[in-house]
Design a protein around this motif. Structure first.
Motif, PDB file in Angstrom:
ATOM      1  N   ASP A  56      98.427 -49.883 -12.507  1.00 30.18           N
ATOM      2  CA  ASP A  56      98.227 -50.996 -11.578  1.00 30.18           C
ATOM      3  C   ASP A  56      98.187 -50.426 -10.173  1.00 30.18           C
ATOM      4  OD1 ASP A  56      98.620 -53.355  -9.853  1.00 30.18           O
ATOM      5  OD2 ASP A  56      99.020 -54.388 -11.746  1.00 30.18           O
ATOM      6  N   GLU A  57      97.110 -50.756  -9.435  1.00 27.50           N
ATOM      7  CA  GLU A  57      96.946 -50.206  -8.092  1.00 27.50           C
ATOM      8  C   GLU A  57      98.016 -50.686  -7.116  1.00 27.50           C
ATOM      9  OE1 GLU A  57      93.068 -51.133  -6.752  1.00 27.50           O
ATOM     10  OE2 GLU A  57      92.044 -49.734  -8.130  1.00 27.50           O
ATOM     11  N   VAL A  92      99.613 -45.624 -10.732  1.00 38.23           N
ATOM     12  CA  VAL A  92      98.507 -46.232  -9.986  1.00 38.23           C
ATOM     13  C   VAL A  92      97.385 -46.620 -10.937  1.00 38.23           C
ATOM     14  CG1 VAL A  92      96.753 -45.827  -8.222  1.00 38.23           C
ATOM     15  CG2 VAL A  92      99.115 -45.040  -7.847  1.00 38.23           C
TER      16      VAL A  92
END
Length: 424
Positions: free
Chosen positions: A152-153, A149
């Protein structure tokens, strides 16, 4: 006495022998078997050719349309996690650990792009997510959920996980769903695709409508030509037949590009209309790079395929039939409608079926003269084969097109009868 003779006839036949002493029945069976073997060996090359160039490619296409292991073959731990956990299970640390491990392995094997491409077919923009995370794979460490996360969310997006679950199966009907503008939601239910992605059904409809319109145009133009060829003396009909066959001796690319010269805004047709005063420079007709260009060019190219079956049917019709109908009081229209036209139906059916099937699969002509509004489904299949490299979707589109053509062929057989079709 007659019964006794009849009873002894099979026995007598069984005792008949050939010149070399073999039973006649066995000799006949052996000769028939040898004839069947020779016939099979004669057609074996043709059978092998059809198998290698027709049956196997179609089989591979149908297999490709439901099979794509780009994700499952390169993400084994994730595939196993999806198999062990039902739909709706929230990804836990074990799931993220499996994802991180598979990403590291795929990055080392240089297959992370294949994985991202497979997911990207279902969810746009995810290929860059996989490739970017693959470049950072060495930095991933427990706890993997937080690490992914943080990278990259989007890794926390439930839609992404639902999509990965769908593509984790090597065999899937999703490409057929996409081919008819359908998709699956996060629960796996079938829904309509987003409005901006509903293009395939519209292209199928356009393809079949244009093919039917081109078939009608070819019939309207080809029927009187074939009738003229069939009624002229043989020496003149043979001379005119050369003009019909001449396009077959000219390159398809040359014939198509010649229409661009004729129909473009500054082309021969528009310049002639302007020179004669019918049009002005401001009112030139756009006849190319649209549906009109596709219809005109394809009608010209496919017209011989309508004329030849019609001519082969019209030539043997005796002119005396129509003359007899007129002598009995029928008008010219009645004689044509009730006497001549029914005898030409096999040629009409053959020509229409041939032109229509060729029309729905044409690629070069719509690509060159069709523009955005004149493209057919074949052009989109070629796009997915050559540019987007989504071969599974291209195979699904081709399979749907093949199924539609076979359905129309079946309807033709049910309504008219394939036995009434005559090509020559």
């Amino acid at each position: 006495m007659a019964d006794m003779t009849a009873d002894h006839m099979p026995q007598a036949a069984a005792k008949l022998t050939t010149a070399d002493g073999r039973p006649l029945k066995a000799a006949l069976a052996r000769a028939q078997s040898s004839a069947r073997r020779r016939a099979f060996l004669l057609v074996l090359p043709l059978l092998a050719f059809v198998l290698l160039t027709f049956i196997l490619p179609i089989g591979q296409m149908l297999h490709r349309s439901v099979h794509n292991n780009g994700f499952s073959a390169n993400m084994p731990l994730m595939t196993q996690w999806f198999a062990d956990n039902p739909i709706g299970t929230q990804p836990d640390e074990a799931a993220f650990a499996a994802l991180a491990t598979d990403i590291k392995a795929a990055a080392v094997a240089r297959t992370i792009g294949i994985v991202g491409t497979r997911v990207n077919y279902e969810l746009s923009g995810t290929r860059s997510l996989f490739t970017a995370t693959g470049r950072k794979a060495d930095d991933l460490a427990p706890p993997y959920q937080a690490a992914l996360v943080a990278a990259d969310e989007q890794w926390a997006d439930p839609v992404l996980w639902a999509t990965m679950r769908q593509v984790a199966r090597a065999y899937s009907p999703n490409f057929f769903l996409a081919a008819v503008d359908l998709a699956r939601d996060t629960d796996g239910s079938i829904i309509r695709a987003p409005e901006d992605r509903r293009v395939y059904v519209m292209l199928f409809i356009r393809t079949f409508v244009l093919a039917a319109l081109i078939t009608v145009c070819c019939l309207i133009l080809g029927f009187p030509i074939a009738h003229l060829l069939a009624t002229l003396p043989l020496r003149w009909s043979n001379l005119l037949m050369i003009l019909v066959l001449l396009p077959f001796w000219t390159s398809l690319l040359v014939r198509t590009t010649s229409w661009i010269v004729l129909l473009q805004g500054q082309g021969v047709v528009n310049n002639t209309l302007v020179a004669t005063g019918i049009l002005t420079d401001d009112t030139r007709i756009q006849m190319i790079y649209n549906q009109a260009g596709t219809i005109i060019a394809m009608t010209h190219i496919l017209l011989p395929f309508m004329i030849l079956p019609l001519y082969s049917v019209m030539r043997p019709i005796p002119p005396s039939y129509v003359r007899a109908a007129r002598s009995l009081g029928a008008t010219s229209w009645t004689a044509f409608r009730r006497i001549y036209l029914p005898q030409t139906l096999p040629g009409i059916g053959a020509g229409a079926l041939l032109v229509f099937i060729l029309g729905v699969g044409y690629y070069i002509t719509p690509a060159l003269v069709g523009g955005a509004s004149g493209q057919l489904i074949s052009n989109l299949i070629a796009f997915h084969m050559q540019d987007s490299l989504n071969w599974s979707l291209a195979a699904a589109l081709a399979a749907v097109l093949l199924a539609c053509v076979l359905l129309l062929y079946w309807l033709y057989d049910r309504l008219i009868g394939i036995d009434n079709l005559k090509l020559g």
